[in-house]
Structure formats: structure tokens, C-alpha cells
Design a protein around this motif. Structure first.
Motif, PDB file in Angstrom:
ATOM      1  N   THR A  42     -42.161   4.839  -7.809  1.00 33.69           N
ATOM      2  CA  THR A  42     -43.541   4.819  -7.262  1.00 33.69           C
ATOM      3  C   THR A  42     -44.341   4.599  -7.942  1.00 33.69           C
ATOM      4  O   THR A  42     -45.885   3.880  -8.024  1.00 33.69           O
ATOM      5  N   ALA A  43     -43.991   4.525  -9.561  1.00 33.66           N
ATOM      6  CA  ALA A  43     -45.149   4.129 -10.216  1.00 33.66           C
ATOM      7  C   ALA A  43     -44.867   1.602 -10.410  1.00 33.66           C
ATOM      8  O   ALA A  43     -45.857   1.389 -10.455  1.00 33.66           O
ATOM      9  N   PHE A  44     -43.875   1.680 -10.109  1.00 29.51           N
ATOM     10  CA  PHE A  44     -43.824   0.358  -9.780  1.00 29.51           C
ATOM     11  C   PHE A  44     -44.413  -0.047  -8.503  1.00 29.51           C
ATOM     12  O   PHE A  44     -44.846  -1.134  -8.815  1.00 29.51           O
ATOM     13  N   SER A  45     -44.053   0.523  -7.364  1.00 30.36           N
ATOM     14  CA  SER A  45     -44.432   0.274  -5.925  1.00 30.36           C
ATOM     15  C   SER A  45     -46.665   0.429  -6.183  1.00 30.36           C
ATOM     16  O   SER A  45     -46.836  -0.511  -5.723  1.00 30.36           O
ATOM     17  N   LYS A  46     -46.867   1.693  -6.919  1.00 31.63           N
ATOM     18  CA  LYS A  46     -48.111   1.104  -7.415  1.00 31.63           C
ATOM     19  C   LYS A  46     -49.226   0.405  -8.147  1.00 31.63           C
ATOM     20  O   LYS A  46     -49.403  -0.450  -7.529  1.00 31.63           O
ATOM     21  N   MET A  47     -48.015  -0.406  -9.289  1.00 36.28           N
ATOM     22  CA  MET A  47     -48.254  -1.220 -10.130  1.00 36.28           C
ATOM     23  C   MET A  47     -48.252  -2.621  -8.570  1.00 36.28           C
ATOM     24  O   MET A  47     -49.407  -3.743  -8.492  1.00 36.28           O
ATOM     25  N   ILE A 104     -48.010 -13.874   1.104  1.00 31.86           N
ATOM     26  CA  ILE A 104     -49.193 -12.622   1.260  1.00 31.86           C
ATOM     27  C   ILE A 104     -48.163 -11.321   2.032  1.00 31.86           C
ATOM     28  O   ILE A 104     -48.070 -10.918   1.084  1.00 31.86           O
ATOM     29  N   GLU A 105     -48.170 -11.271   3.257  1.00 30.03           N
ATOM     30  CA  GLU A 105     -48.118 -10.291   3.796  1.00 30.03           C
ATOM     31  C   GLU A 105     -46.667  -9.892   3.530  1.00 30.03           C
ATOM     32  O   GLU A 105     -46.352  -8.489   3.784  1.00 30.03           O
ATOM     33  N   ALA A 106     -45.365 -10.713   2.954  1.00 23.05           N
ATOM     34  CA  ALA A 106     -44.666 -10.097   3.714  1.00 23.05           C
ATOM     35  C   ALA A 106     -44.428  -9.514   2.225  1.00 23.05           C
ATOM     36  O   ALA A 106     -43.528  -8.581   1.768  1.00 23.05           O
ATOM     37  N   LEU A 107     -44.392  -9.979   0.811  1.00 25.81           N
ATOM     38  CA  LEU A 107     -45.045  -9.100  -0.012  1.00 25.81           C
ATOM     39  C   LEU A 107     -45.750  -8.116  -0.230  1.00 25.81           C
ATOM     40  O   LEU A 107     -45.049  -7.385  -0.721  1.00 25.81           O
ATOM     41  N   ALA A 108     -46.663  -7.861   0.138  1.00 20.73           N
ATOM     42  CA  ALA A 108     -47.090  -6.726   0.798  1.00 20.73           C
ATOM     43  C   ALA A 108     -46.741  -5.445   1.417  1.00 20.73           C
ATOM     44  O   ALA A 108     -46.446  -4.493   1.756  1.00 20.73           O
ATOM     45  N   VAL A 109     -46.291  -5.816   2.587  1.00 21.74           N
ATOM     46  CA  VAL A 109     -45.147  -5.558   3.050  1.00 21.74           C
ATOM     47  C   VAL A 109     -43.643  -4.825   2.275  1.00 21.74           C
ATOM     48  O   VAL A 109     -43.401  -3.640   2.132  1.00 21.74           O
ATOM     49  N   TRP A 110     -43.172  -5.580   1.178  1.00 18.92           N
ATOM     50  CA  TRP A 110     -42.161  -5.527   0.099  1.00 18.92           C
ATOM     51  C   TRP A 110     -41.952  -4.740  -0.772  1.00 18.92           C
ATOM     52  O   TRP A 110     -41.747  -3.420  -0.819  1.00 18.92           O
ATOM     53  N   THR A 111     -43.388  -4.852  -0.753  1.00 18.71           N
ATOM     54  CA  THR A 111     -44.282  -3.786  -2.191  1.00 18.71           C
ATOM     55  C   THR A 111     -43.884  -2.102  -1.816  1.00 18.71           C
ATOM     56  O   THR A 111     -43.562  -1.536  -2.662  1.00 18.71           O
ATOM     57  N   ARG A 112     -43.864  -1.891  -0.480  1.00 18.40           N
ATOM     58  CA  ARG A 112     -43.952  -0.587   0.662  1.00 18.40           C
ATOM     59  C   ARG A 112     -42.908   0.181   0.562  1.00 18.40           C
ATOM     60  O   ARG A 112     -43.148   1.082   0.538  1.00 18.40           O
ATOM     61  N   GLN A 113     -42.016  -1.019   1.174  1.00 21.34           N
ATOM     62  CA  GLN A 113     -40.819  -0.232   1.989  1.00 21.34           C
ATOM     63  C   GLN A 113     -40.109  -1.514   1.914  1.00 21.34           C
ATOM     64  O   GLN A 113     -39.005  -1.451   2.740  1.00 21.34           O
ATOM     65  N   GLY A 114     -39.920  -1.882   0.750  1.00 20.59           N
ATOM     66  CA  GLY A 114     -38.482  -3.105   0.965  1.00 20.59           C
ATOM     67  C   GLY A 114     -37.537  -1.997   0.587  1.00 20.59           C
ATOM     68  O   GLY A 114     -37.183  -1.072   0.527  1.00 20.59           O
ATOM     69  N   PRO A 115     -36.005  -2.953   1.144  1.00 21.27           N
ATOM     70  CA  PRO A 115     -35.029  -2.289   0.480  1.00 21.27           C
ATOM     71  C   PRO A 115     -34.562  -1.718  -0.607  1.00 21.27           C
ATOM     72  O   PRO A 115     -33.764  -1.057  -0.495  1.00 21.27           O
ATOM     73  N   TRP A 116     -35.440  -2.353  -1.870  1.00 21.50           N
ATOM     74  CA  TRP A 116     -35.379  -1.618  -2.914  1.00 21.50           C
ATOM     75  C   TRP A 116     -35.710   0.054  -3.268  1.00 21.50           C
ATOM     76  O   TRP A 116     -35.281   0.588  -3.846  1.00 21.50           O
ATOM     77  N   LEU A 117     -36.256   0.328  -1.938  1.00 20.11           N
ATOM     78  CA  LEU A 117     -36.948   1.111  -2.330  1.00 20.11           C
ATOM     79  C   LEU A 117     -35.761   2.724  -1.620  1.00 20.11           C
ATOM     80  O   LEU A 117     -35.413   3.328  -1.389  1.00 20.11           O
TER      81      LEU A 117
END
Length: 316
Positions: free
Chosen positions: A42-47, A164-177
């Protein structure tokens, strides 16, 4: 004849300093409670989302030639890369490795435009104007115009928009999550506060180790040290309001030292690059900018002092 204050006024007067202290304690408690409800993901995603929002916010102004907007986009990207590096066991996945290559492509144009802006600002300083006019002429302004045109073309491209759009998606719900959620379900997730304290100390120790012989470091190693100091500073800033590890006043000496180390090394790099713009400038050439040697020594001493202050600052 003076009028005595009302009961309410006397109460406010008597409680003034205590109320401020109480507000500070309450704020600290709220941060501690908020941190207790956060995990590393959660902290990483917010940053990361804040960084992407910063890129989007300054995109239009950067396309219009605003030098400060270009700088802000570069800062947002550097903060994002710092967050990914800090939370690497969580954040690094195959999608990030692809996005990282695209970021490197964008950074080429951003870096060239920013460097040109800095060199033009140097050339316009009163102490350097005459030297720049003789040694560089109008080439610097032409180069700056070309660099910004390339950057605008880059930022307006479909490739940049997709990034930019891919970064926005990845920060919210990328495979890392999904990977993090699997770890959390197994109960193997490390608490946020413990993770951040350990990683910040590790980053600080690495900075201290790599800066031990600062005066003899070559340009490439100084540059890497500056980047590490910058990322360390950015992570301290990002985590201060998320993880209540220590009071802000206790972290400030470490943050200030890292910030001064980054900035003085950056100024030293810029000064050397500016001096090297003259076609005839080399190690034997004495036609350097006015006060070059004195300023170089001053920045070197300031960087060494910042490193010593960082070494003396307490651990997180």
C-alpha cells in the motif's frame, strides 16, 4: 484601566503552548495509527501513484517549453525509480523491467533538455556572461532550442502517452500486487515500519561506504554517489508522512546532509560541464570560467562536509 480577560480567553492563553504540543502528539499518534494500517504494498502504491500524477500534472507545461515543468517531471520519475528500488522485493516484476526501458528512452530527452537549461542559466550569471560570450557564443542557445524541440516531440508522441498510461495502470494493479497478496495470505509479509527502518539504514550505510574517498572519486563514481544520495533523500521525504519511525526533528539532520551531498555534487558536475563547453577547454587550458578553481574547491569541500554530517547522523 485594563480589562481582565474573559474566562474563555484566560483558558486559551493558559493552554497555548500545551495545545500546540498536544496537537503535535495527536498528529504523531494519527501517523502511527495510519502506519499501523499500512503494509509495504500500500505504501509503495501510494508513492508510485503520486509520482505518476506528478508526471501528468507537468506534461502540458513541459510541452510548452517550461523549464521548471521539465525539472518536475524528471524529479517525479526519479522518485518513482527510487520507490521501486527501495521496495524492489515487492515491486520489481517483468512489467516493470519493460517500463524501465521505456523510462530510459524518455529520460534521454528529458535529461538533455534539463542539462541545456542548466547550462544556459550558468551562462547568464553575471560572473560568467563575458566568458560565455567569448568561449561559447550563441551555440548554447541553439542547442537548448534543439533539445527542447526533441523533448516536446518525444512527450507528444504516442509512445510517451502509452508509457504514462501503462505506469498509471501498473502502479495500481501490476503483477507485483498479486505476488504481494499471495505473500500476505501466507503470513510472510514483513511489517512496513520494520522494513523501512532496515532499508533506510542499509541505504545510508552504502552512501557512507561509497563516499569514503570522495575527494579522489572519478566523475562516474561521483555521479553514482549523487544519484544514490538523491534517492535516499527522496525516500526519507516520501516515508516521513507515512511511517512514523522517528520524530521529524530526529530525521532532519540525516535528510539535510543527504540533500546537501546531492546538491553539491550536482553543482560540481554542472560547473565542470559548463567549463567544458568551450571548444578549447581541456585539462591544460587556463581559460576556464572566472573563479572556476575556487568554486570547484568550495563545492568539493561542501560535499565532503555533507558526507561527514551524514556519517554522524543517527540511524533510522
Amino acid at each position: 484601566m485594563t480589562t481582565s480577560p474573559s474566562a474563555g480567553a484566560r483558558s486559551r492563553i493558559g493552554r497555548g503552548p500545551m495545545t500546540q504540543a498536544g496537537r503535535a502528539r495527536a498528529s504523531g499518534r494519527r501517523k502511527a495509527v495510519a502506519a499501523a494500517g499500512l503494509d509495504c504494498a500500500t505504501a509503495f502504491s501510494k508513492m508510485a501513484q503520486d509520482c505518476v500524477a506528478g508526471v501528468k500534472a507537468h506534461h502540458g507545461s513541459a510541452c510548452a517549453g517550461d523549464a521548471e515543468a521539465v525539472h518536475r517531471i524528471r524529479v517525479a520519475i526519479t522518485r518513482l525509480r527510487a520507490a521501486v528500488s527501495f521496495f524492489a522485493p515487492i515491486a520489481v516484476d517483468a512489467e516493470w523491467l519493460r517500463l524501465k526501458r521505456e523510462i530510459a528512452w524518455l529520460n534521454v530527452s528529458l535529461g538533455a533538455a534539463r542539462d541545456s537549461d542548466v547550462m544556459v542559466a550558468y551562462a547568464r550569471r553575471r560572473r560568467y556572461q563575458a566568458w560565455a560570450g567569448r568561449a561559447i557564443g550563441a551555440d548554447l542557445d541553439r542547442r537548448r532550442t534543439q533539445d527542447h524541440r526533441r523533448l516536446v516531440s518525444c512527450l507528444r508522441s504516442a509512445r510517451a502517452r502509452r508509457l504514462i498510461e501503462a505506469l498509471a495502470v501498473w502502479t495500481r494493479q501490476g503483477p507485483w500486487l498479486a505476488r504481494w497478496e499471495a505473500v500476505a495470505r501466507r503470513g510472510d509479509a514483513e511489517p512496513l515500519q520494520a522494513y523501512c527502518g532496515r532499508e533506510l539504514n542499509r541505504w545510508r550505510e552504502r552512501l557512507i561506504r561509497q563516499g569514503r574517498h570522495l575527494s579522489s572519486l572519478g566523475a562516474a563514481r561521483r555521479h553514482r554517489l549523487r544519484i544514490r544520495a538523491k534517492r535516499f533523500r527522496y525516500m526519507l521525504e516520501a516515508l516521513t508522512d507515512i511511517v512514523a519511525m522517528r520524530r521529524r526533528a530526529e530525521v532532519r539532520p540525516m535528510h539535510d546532509a543527504a540533500k546537501r551531498l546531492q546538491r553539491t555534487l550536482g553543482d560540481l558536475r554542472d560547473l565542470r560541464r559548463f567549463a567544458g563547453l568551450s571548444p578549447s577547454a581541456d585539462k591544460r587550458d587556463k581559460r576556464r570560467p572566472p573563479g572556476y578553481r575556487r568554486q570547484r574547491e568550495k563545492l568539493g569541500n561542501a560535499a565532503a562536509q555533507a558526507w561527514r554530517d551524514l556519517k554522524q547522523a543517527g540511524a533510522c
